[in-house]
Design an enzyme around this catalytic site. Structure first.
Site, PDB file in Angstrom:
ATOM      1  N   ARG A  20      19.249  23.464 -30.704  1.00 29.29           N
ATOM      2  CA  ARG A  20      20.458  23.700 -29.919  1.00 29.29           C
ATOM      3  C   ARG A  20      21.572  24.084 -30.886  1.00 29.29           C
ATOM      4  O   ARG A  20      21.370  24.062 -32.098  1.00 29.29           O
ATOM      5  CB  ARG A  20      20.837  22.456 -29.111  1.00 29.29           C
ATOM      6  CG  ARG A  20      21.266  21.290 -29.966  1.00 29.29           C
ATOM      7  CD  ARG A  20      21.470  20.063 -29.089  1.00 29.29           C
ATOM      8  NE  ARG A  20      22.400  19.145 -29.682  1.00 29.29           N
ATOM      9  CZ  ARG A  20      22.589  17.898 -29.234  1.00 29.29           C
ATOM     10  NH1 ARG A  20      21.904  17.451 -28.212  1.00 29.29           N
ATOM     11  NH2 ARG A  20      23.456  17.103 -29.813  1.00 29.29           N
ATOM     12  N   ASN A  31      29.555  20.808 -25.486  1.00 28.16           N
ATOM     13  CA  ASN A  31      29.093  19.475 -25.865  1.00 28.16           C
ATOM     14  C   ASN A  31      29.338  19.291 -27.349  1.00 28.16           C
ATOM     15  O   ASN A  31      28.851  20.072 -28.160  1.00 28.16           O
ATOM     16  CB  ASN A  31      27.591  19.332 -25.584  1.00 28.16           C
ATOM     17  CG  ASN A  31      27.104  17.904 -25.762  1.00 28.16           C
ATOM     18  OD1 ASN A  31      27.472  17.019 -24.996  1.00 28.16           O
ATOM     19  ND2 ASN A  31      26.300  17.673 -26.781  1.00 28.16           N
ATOM     20  N   GLU A  32      30.129  18.283 -27.678  1.00 25.75           N
ATOM     21  CA  GLU A  32      30.307  17.890 -29.071  1.00 25.75           C
ATOM     22  C   GLU A  32      30.610  19.071 -30.006  1.00 25.75           C
ATOM     23  O   GLU A  32      29.806  19.422 -30.880  1.00 25.75           O
ATOM     24  CB  GLU A  32      29.076  17.138 -29.577  1.00 25.75           C
ATOM     25  CG  GLU A  32      28.812  15.868 -28.794  1.00 25.75           C
ATOM     26  CD  GLU A  32      27.765  14.978 -29.434  1.00 25.75           C
ATOM     27  OE1 GLU A  32      26.914  15.493 -30.160  1.00 25.75           O
ATOM     28  OE2 GLU A  32      27.810  13.763 -29.193  1.00 25.75           O
ATOM     29  N   GLU A  64      29.541   9.166 -23.733  1.00 24.38           N
ATOM     30  CA  GLU A  64      28.125   8.947 -24.069  1.00 24.38           C
ATOM     31  C   GLU A  64      28.003   7.717 -24.946  1.00 24.38           C
ATOM     32  O   GLU A  64      28.796   7.518 -25.873  1.00 24.38           O
ATOM     33  CB  GLU A  64      27.565  10.107 -24.900  1.00 24.38           C
ATOM     34  CG  GLU A  64      27.206  11.348 -24.166  1.00 24.38           C
ATOM     35  CD  GLU A  64      26.538  12.348 -25.123  1.00 24.38           C
ATOM     36  OE1 GLU A  64      25.869  11.934 -26.088  1.00 24.38           O
ATOM     37  OE2 GLU A  64      26.711  13.553 -24.890  1.00 24.38           O
ATOM     38  N   GLU A  84      14.386  14.967 -27.816  1.00 27.85           N
ATOM     39  CA  GLU A  84      14.951  13.614 -27.684  1.00 27.85           C
ATOM     40  C   GLU A  84      14.197  12.778 -26.651  1.00 27.85           C
ATOM     41  O   GLU A  84      14.782  11.959 -25.951  1.00 27.85           O
ATOM     42  CB  GLU A  84      16.448  13.724 -27.352  1.00 27.85           C
ATOM     43  CG  GLU A  84      17.211  14.300 -28.524  1.00 27.85           C
ATOM     44  CD  GLU A  84      18.716  14.343 -28.346  1.00 27.85           C
ATOM     45  OE1 GLU A  84      19.428  14.207 -29.356  1.00 27.85           O
ATOM     46  OE2 GLU A  84      19.175  14.554 -27.203  1.00 27.85           O
ATOM     47  N   PHE A 113      12.334  10.279 -26.967  1.00 25.71           N
ATOM     48  CA  PHE A 113      12.363   8.830 -27.164  1.00 25.71           C
ATOM     49  C   PHE A 113      13.780   8.269 -27.238  1.00 25.71           C
ATOM     50  O   PHE A 113      13.972   7.116 -27.585  1.00 25.71           O
ATOM     51  CB  PHE A 113      11.548   8.439 -28.401  1.00 25.71           C
ATOM     52  CG  PHE A 113      10.072   8.630 -28.181  1.00 25.71           C
ATOM     53  CD1 PHE A 113       9.396   7.838 -27.258  1.00 25.71           C
ATOM     54  CD2 PHE A 113       9.366   9.619 -28.852  1.00 25.71           C
ATOM     55  CE1 PHE A 113       8.037   8.014 -27.018  1.00 25.71           C
ATOM     56  CE2 PHE A 113       8.014   9.812 -28.618  1.00 25.71           C
ATOM     57  CZ  PHE A 113       7.343   9.005 -27.704  1.00 25.71           C
ATOM     58  N   HIS A 114      14.754   9.114 -26.951  1.00 22.39           N
ATOM     59  CA  HIS A 114      16.116   8.584 -26.917  1.00 22.39           C
ATOM     60  C   HIS A 114      16.246   7.663 -25.707  1.00 22.39           C
ATOM     61  O   HIS A 114      15.573   7.853 -24.710  1.00 22.39           O
ATOM     62  CB  HIS A 114      17.120   9.732 -26.824  1.00 22.39           C
ATOM     63  CG  HIS A 114      18.498   9.331 -27.231  1.00 22.39           C
ATOM     64  ND1 HIS A 114      19.317   8.607 -26.397  1.00 22.39           N
ATOM     65  CD2 HIS A 114      19.178   9.512 -28.370  1.00 22.39           C
ATOM     66  CE1 HIS A 114      20.453   8.387 -27.028  1.00 22.39           C
ATOM     67  NE2 HIS A 114      20.394   8.912 -28.230  1.00 22.39           N
TER      68      HIS A 114
HETATM   69  C1  GLA Z   1      24.827  13.422 -28.744  1.00 19.91           C
HETATM   70  C2  GLA Z   1      24.630  14.524 -27.759  1.00 19.91           C
HETATM   71  C3  GLA Z   1      23.525  14.283 -26.804  1.00 19.91           C
HETATM   72  C4  GLA Z   1      22.360  13.616 -27.488  1.00 19.91           C
HETATM   73  C5  GLA Z   1      22.807  12.362 -28.127  1.00 19.91           C
HETATM   74  C6  GLA Z   1      21.653  11.643 -28.775  1.00 19.91           C
HETATM   75  O1  GLA Z   1      25.825  12.553 -28.474  1.00 19.91           O
HETATM   76  O2  GLA Z   1      25.779  14.895 -27.050  1.00 19.91           O
HETATM   77  O3  GLA Z   1      23.157  15.524 -26.292  1.00 19.91           O
HETATM   78  O4  GLA Z   1      21.826  14.472 -28.440  1.00 19.91           O
HETATM   79  O5  GLA Z   1      23.744  12.666 -29.117  1.00 19.91           O
HETATM   80  O6  GLA Z   1      22.091  10.589 -29.562  1.00 19.91           O
END
Ligand code: GLA
Length: 631
Positions: free
Chosen positions: A112, A150-151, A305, A353, A355-356
């Protein structure tokens, strides 16, 4: 502006990725969300390839159905623009928009964030998809908030970035003379006689120019902000009543000055993942939340988050002990978050992700995590009144992103210098002493209504920032400044005549030499008006105030005692086991008590336990209470 539009009470939910699931799972999701009390989910964050599978061909029908289903179920939506993950067609059509590392490696599609935010094609594609989403969902009653991108934090060193960097430098310095002066390009034959000679700090033979490295980070903060604001303005024009935000991420790789960005968002929203699975996670949670509140200027903000049941630390996942998810979430609420949101709602079957952690884990709803999620939803439902309270903080710690960037740069006196660790140490010492802190920016101006101001390693300091410190102490304020503060001007040039340059008069010391040792930091401090307090600590009367200088690294206990003494606030014994935070409103205050220890503790106030409606008595081991105190 009311935010999130139409959400009753505190927000509860997280990232929801229906594009990963067949529709019958969506119906189960909504039923499970309702059972857990979820009222807000972020949708579409990484859905670009499902919304626009080929350039200009939009497939919004599935998103229509998801939004309708959620709305019918009473779950509002933070609708994302999906621009953090460009689809495959985009990268194929615009290879020049793929990001380039400092060493010249061009990164390819496959993860990404594979874009350069200075590439015109990328920015244009972002504006297009934002416009389409805004057009389609402008009147949808379920849209409570826009979640842009996002971020933000991804950088690039390509030629597009070089051109944008030059334009930014021209805006900042106007003339090449000013740039050459600011960067001290007389050193190592770097004088620039033409703007076209200037480039990003690409991989080079030896140390980079520190001024160039610092300005490249400043440039990226502004460039990414421009990418955000152009999407925001498109959304604003189409939906003037829907608040707009982007989720802030925090880390050494992120050149974003969040204090400045906060003025451009309707809601300060942060993502927070502690990096320490031990007791440090609780302090880190407080740290992240206190920063967010300060960026929001003391107003409510949103934890966008967090991880439900896992902390990733030391190369592995650590399951959070029962109750810890709630304590972490409510610690954010105690410190001003209007709710608790998670990454993510349902754990995916595949993908990087997989296993997140998630509120609905691979095991499904018959799981400890989902049961705790239901309990947390009920708790948040019972706590909505606390949103009326302002967080009480008696001490301010200065936060300065450019000092962080400068102290991550080349050629410093010690490779153990770590700005973030210095700020964390100040905050942790206060937290362990039971003192709630705000963060402040010296550039913001205005009064500093605190019992103490702490400057941890505030390395860069403009004349105006130094004047703000001087005025504060002169007017009766108490200051603790630590080593490396005030050493350089805003361009990173060392202030001459002795350290700590800009603050010598206020602190009453003159440092002739730094003497970093194997064990840490020490200095050759000459008293110039200040009095010796103990090794590494001096105190100086300046005007009506007092300024302490700390020329070494203190351990947490000694640091906490010093800060408490300087603030005139007693250390609260056991504060790390029993964390207390108070929010104060017009007619009531609310004391949040978190028991991070292993034995029950008495509640240290009188009032009503918001969960039971009875007089508050005890905080169980690993548990929490919120007490309404009336007056
Ligand atoms: C970030 C992202 C999410 C995900 C989490 C995983 O905060 O915004 O998409 O990747 O981390 O920890």
């Amino acid at each position: 502006m009311e935010w999130p539009r139409g959400v009753e009470g505190l927000c509860y939910g997280g990232d929801y990725n229906p594009e990963q699931w067949p529709e019958d799972v969506w119906r189960e999701d909504v039923a499970l969300m309702r059972r857990a009390g979820v009222n807000l989910v972020s949708v579409g964050v990484f859905a670009w390839s499902r919304l626009e599978p080929e350039q200009g061909r939009y497939t919004f029908d599935w998103l229509d159905r998801v939004l309708d289903l959620l709305d019918a179920g009473g779950v509002k939506v933070a609708l994302a623009t999906p621009t953090a993950s460009p689809p495959p067609w985009f990268s194929l059509a615009h290879p020049d928009a793929l990001p380039v590392r400092a060493d010249g490696t061009r990164l390819l599609h496959g993860s990404r964030d594979t874009y350069c935010a200075s590439a015109p094609a990328y920015r244009e594609a972002c504006r297009r998809i934002a416009r389409e989403l805004a057009r389609r969902y402008a009147d949808h009653p379920g849209v409570a908030l826009w979640h842009v991108h996002n971020e933000y934090g991804t950088t690039c060193h390509c030629d597009h970035a070089a051109g944008a960097f030059r334009a930014w430098l021209q805006g900042r310095y106007r003339t090449l003379d000013a740039l050459n002066d600011a960067w001290t390009t007389a050193f190592w034959s770097q004088h620039y006689a033409d703007w076209s000679y200037v480039f990003p700090p690409r991989a080079t033979q030896y140390l980079h120019n520190p001024g160039q490295v610092l300005d490249f980070k400043r440039f990226w903060s502004d460039e990414l902000l421009a990418a955000y604001t152009e999407q925001r303005d498109i959304l604003r024009a189409a939906t003037p009543d829907v608040p707009i935000t982007t989720n802030f991420v925090f880390g050494g790789w992120v050149p974003v000055d969040h204090a400045r960005w906060s003025r451009e968002v309707d809601v300060v929203a942060i993502d927070h993942y502690p990096s320490d699975a031990g007791p440090g996670a609780e302090e880190e949670t407080a740290f992240g939340a206190d920063l967010a509140r300060s960026w929001a200027g003391g107003r409510p903000w949103l934890l966008m988050e967090s991880a439900p049941n896992l902390i990733y630390a030391g190369g592995r996942m650590h399951a959070k002990e029962p109750g810890r998810m709630a304590r972490h979430s409510l610690s954010h609420v105690a410190r001003g978050s209007r709710g608790a949101m998670f990454f993510q709602w349902r754990a995916p079957r595949g993908g990087a992700e997989r296993f997140h952690s998630a509120l609905v884990p691979h095991a499904g709803p018959d799981s400890r995590v989902y049961r705790e999620a239901v309990e947390l939803g009920a708790a948040l439902g019972g706590l909505r009144e606390v949103d009326a309270g302002a967080v009480e903080a008696s001490v301010a710690v200065a936060w300065h992103a450019p000092s962080w960037w400068a102290l991550s740069g080349p050629g410093l006196p010690w490779d153990g210098i770590d700005y973030l660790a210095e700020v964390r140490a100040a905050h942790r010492a206060l937290w362990r002493a039971g003192i709630t802190a705000d963060f402040v920016s010296l550039a913001q101006g205005g009064p500093l209504p605190y019992q103490l101001l702490v400057l941890p390693a505030h390395y860069l300091m403009s004349d105006a920032e130094a004047a703000a410190v001087r005025t504060y102490v002169d007017g009766g304020g108490r200051l603790v400044a630590t080593y490396l503060s005030g050493v350089a001007d805003e361009y990173g040039r060392v202030r001459l005549g002795g350290y700590p340059g800009a603050l010598r008069d206020v602190l009453g010391v003159r440092v002739e030499e730094f003497r970093p040792t194997e064990a840490g930091w020490s200095e050759d401090v000459h008293l110039a008006g200040a009095a010796f307090v103990r090794p590494g600590v001096t105190r100086h009367r300046f005007g009506a105030g007092t300024a302490w200088y700390v020329s070494t690294r203190l351990d947490d206990a000694a640091y906490g005692e010093l800060l408490a003494e300087a603030a005139g606030i007693p250390v609260r014994e056991g504060a790390a086991e029993l964390e207390l935070v108070r929010r104060t409103g017009r007619h009531a205050s609310w004391l949040f008590a978190f028991n991070h220890g292993s034995t029950a503790r008495a509640v240290e106030t009188e009032g009503t336990d918001l969960m039971t409606g009875k007089p508050a008595a005890e905080v169980p081991a690993g548990g929490w209470v919120v007490v309404r105190e009336t007056y």
